[in-house]
Design a protein around this motif. Structure first.
Motif, PDB file in Angstrom:
ATOM      1  N   SER A 260       0.693  -1.237   0.033  1.00  0.00           N
ATOM      2  CA  SER A 260      -0.071   0.046   0.057  1.00  0.00           C
ATOM      3  C   SER A 260       0.838   1.318   0.049  1.00  0.00           C
ATOM      4  O   SER A 260       2.015   1.307   0.531  1.00  0.00           O
ATOM      5  N   ARG A 261       0.249   2.172  -0.306  1.00  0.00           N
ATOM      6  CA  ARG A 261       0.804   3.560  -0.274  1.00  0.00           C
ATOM      7  C   ARG A 261      -0.227   4.651   0.282  1.00  0.00           C
ATOM      8  O   ARG A 261      -1.280   4.642  -0.408  1.00  0.00           O
ATOM      9  N   ASP A 262       0.006   5.229   1.243  1.00  0.00           N
ATOM     10  CA  ASP A 262      -1.020   6.311   1.804  1.00  0.00           C
ATOM     11  C   ASP A 262      -0.501   7.844   1.457  1.00  0.00           C
ATOM     12  O   ASP A 262       0.744   8.118   2.044  1.00  0.00           O
ATOM     13  N   LYS A 263      -0.965   8.376   0.701  1.00  0.00           N
ATOM     14  CA  LYS A 263      -0.674   9.953   0.494  1.00  0.00           C
ATOM     15  C   LYS A 263      -1.021  10.721   1.602  1.00  0.00           C
ATOM     16  O   LYS A 263      -0.517  11.830   1.771  1.00  0.00           O
ATOM     17  N   GLY A 264      -2.289  10.313   2.224  1.00  0.00           N
ATOM     18  CA  GLY A 264      -2.687  11.369   3.282  1.00  0.00           C
ATOM     19  C   GLY A 264      -3.618  12.338   2.703  1.00  0.00           C
ATOM     20  O   GLY A 264      -4.347  13.168   3.166  1.00  0.00           O
ATOM     21  N   SER A 265      -3.926  12.132   1.295  1.00  0.00           N
ATOM     22  CA  SER A 265      -4.786  13.262   0.665  1.00  0.00           C
ATOM     23  C   SER A 265      -5.315  12.544  -0.773  1.00  0.00           C
ATOM     24  O   SER A 265      -5.040  11.421  -0.971  1.00  0.00           O
ATOM     25  N   ARG A 266      -6.247  13.024  -1.428  1.00  0.00           N
ATOM     26  CA  ARG A 266      -6.647  12.627  -2.631  1.00  0.00           C
ATOM     27  C   ARG A 266      -5.572  12.200  -3.826  1.00  0.00           C
ATOM     28  O   ARG A 266      -4.853  13.348  -3.924  1.00  0.00           O
ATOM     29  N   TRP A 267      -5.500  11.189  -4.275  1.00  0.00           N
ATOM     30  CA  TRP A 267      -4.770  11.085  -5.332  1.00  0.00           C
ATOM     31  C   TRP A 267      -5.041  11.770  -6.733  1.00  0.00           C
ATOM     32  O   TRP A 267      -6.282  11.964  -6.973  1.00  0.00           O
TER      33      TRP A 267
END
Length: 292
Positions: A260-267
């Protein structure tokens, strides 16, 4: 007769032939009393004479107890009557082996709506209907202080776990059964019920003609794990899926969070290509679809 299932009461659906018959005979050898369900259909789902009476005769010849049931397990009312027959005949229900099914193999572009509906109905609804009525009985018994040590063994397939070319409906139904097994195990543990599934590999009416069956296991090679999972000794095993192929027993593992990757905001759409490639690179390669 005496064995691991001495005095326990079981239903096996689709028990007139093949794998279901083998399961029923092994449960009987281990001491279970059985309701032998078989609707009597051909491999393609056409109605034919049911051999359930022959299976009952085999069980009685070995000193066991069994009765015939001809219900359509995908008919909700008939499935309820099947569960009630076990209760009325033998005084309860401890084991449900869901096995009934047939195939109507087609490539996706050739599959018809009727074929899809028929396969999904008998496999997926046929598992749900019997399990739903059995679960209601076991919950009621638990509420009355008579909690039973109950076991459910569903029948999935490698087609449902890895997919199979030319079997889109069958694969979808069997995949649904595997997931239903996980949910039922989580919900029914509180009332003394374990729920597991088996993906059997064997030479049967359903595999002959579709695959090279010359090296495949016999139906009865899959039945010992069913009998063990049906026993009181298997109380710590639930929500599991096994594949049985002759002398090879494999524990299967389904969908998992693997990367997984979590940007912390909308991609943003444009930035997702490299992210998806990185996730795929980190994850193990999926097992190939059968026939691919």
């Amino acid at each position: 007769m005496s064995g691991l299932l001495e005095g326990r009461i079981a239903i096996v659906t689709g028990a007139g032939r093949g794998i279901g018959r083998a399961h029923a005979l092994e449960l009987a050898r281990q001491g279970a009393k059985l309701v032998i369900n078989d609707f009597g259909v051909t491999n393609n789902g056409e109605k034919s004479d049911s051999p359930a009476h022959d299976v009952v005769a085999e069980i009685e010849a070995m000193g066991g107890q069994a009765v015939v049931n001809g219900a359509d397990v995908a008919d909700f009312e008939q499935a309820g009557a099947l569960i009630q027959q076990a209760i009325d005949t033998f005084g309860g229900l401890d084991i449900l082996v869901n096995n009934a099914g047939f195939v109507r193999d087609r490539m996706l572009v050739n599959a018809t709506e009727d074929e899809w509906d028929a396969v999904i109905r008998v496999h997926l609804k046929g598992h749900f209907a019997t399990l739903r009525h059995a679960a209601a009985y076991w919950r009621a018994e638990s509420k009355e202080g008579r909690q039973r040590i109950a076991r459910v063994i569903n029948t999935t397939s490698g087609a449902g776990l890895q997919g199979s070319i030319g079997q889109v409906a069958y694969s979808a139904a069997k995949g649904g059964i595997a997931t239903m097994t996980l949910v039922a195990a989580a919900e029914l543990g509180r009332v003394g019920v374990t729920v597991n599934a088996l993906a059997p590999v064997a030479k049967t009416r359903m595999t002959e003609g579709a695959f090279d069956t010359s090296e495949m296991a016999l139906p009865e090679d899959n039945s010992p794990i069913v009998a063990w999972l049906a026993s009181e000794a298997a109380g710590h095993v639930t929500g599991r899926v096994f594949e049985s192929d002759g002398g090879k027993l494999t524990l299967e593992d389904g969908w998992r969070h693997v990367a997984s990757r979590d940007k912390g905001s909308r991609w943003e759409t444009a930035e997702l290509g490299p992210i998806v490639d990185a996730l795929i690179a980190e994850a193990p390669a999926p097992e190939p679809v059968y026939g691919a």
